[in-house]
Design a protein around this motif. Structure first.
Motif, short mmCIF file in Angstrom:
data_model
loop_
_atom_site.label_atom_id
_atom_site.label_comp_id
_atom_site.label_asym_id
_atom_site.label_seq_id
_atom_site.Cartn_x
_atom_site.Cartn_y
_atom_site.Cartn_z
N CYS A 84 -1.27 0.28 -7.36
CA CYS A 84 -1.66 -0.50 -8.56
C CYS A 84 -0.46 -1.03 -9.32
O CYS A 84 -0.59 -1.92 -10.14
N ASP A 141 0.83 -1.21 0.00
CA ASP A 141 0.00 0.00 0.00
C ASP A 141 0.86 1.25 0.00
O ASP A 141 1.94 1.28 0.60
N SER A 186 -3.50 4.26 0.07
CA SER A 186 -4.13 3.86 -1.16
C SER A 186 -3.46 2.60 -1.68
O SER A 186 -2.28 2.35 -1.39
N VAL A 187 -4.20 1.81 -2.43
CA VAL A 187 -3.64 0.59 -2.97
C VAL A 187 -2.68 0.95 -4.09
O VAL A 187 -2.97 1.80 -4.92
#
Length: 97
Positions: free
Chosen positions: A95, A7, A92-93
Motif C-alpha cells: 500500500c 508487491d 500482499s499488495v
C-alpha cells in the motif's frame, strides 16, 4: 492476479526449512511435500525471511550476482509464481507504493 514488482513477498506460514550440507530443503506442512532449492533459489529464500518488495528482491539479486535486473527478472518471477502456486510464499499488495 499476476504479481507485480511493488508487491510484498515473504515466506508462507507452515513452511519449514533446513540446511542440509550445501542444500536447503523446504517442507510444506499444508501439502506434506518436500522441495530442494538450488544455489540461486536458496538466496531468494534467505531474502524472503522478512517481507520484501519484488523490486527490492530483484535489485538485491542483481547486486549479488552482478547481472542486470532485466536478466534476473524473468527467472525470478517464474520461481516466485511457482512457489506461490505451491503455497510456499505469500504475496500482499504494498500500500505504500
Amino acid at each position: 492476479m499476476p504479481i507485480t514488482l511493488t508487491d510484498l513477498i515473504a515466506r508462507a506460514e507452515g513452511v519449514l526449512s533446513a540446511e542440509i550440507s550445501a542444500e536447503t530443503v523446504l517442507m510444506s506442512q499444508d501439502n506434506g511435500k518436500y522441495y530442494c532449492l538450488t544455489e540461486t533459489s536458496q538466496e531468494v529464500w534467505k531474502q524472503l525471511y522478512s517481507p520484501i518488495t519484488i523490486k527490492n528482491l530483484l535489485q538485491n539479486l542483481s547486486e549479488k550476482y552482478q547481472k542486470p535486473t532485466s536478466v534476473i527478472e524473468a527467472d525470478t518471477m517464474a520461481f516466485l509464481e511457482s512457489f506461490l502456486d505451491k503455497g510456499l510464499i505469500k504475496i500482499s499488495v504494498n500500500c505504500s507504493e
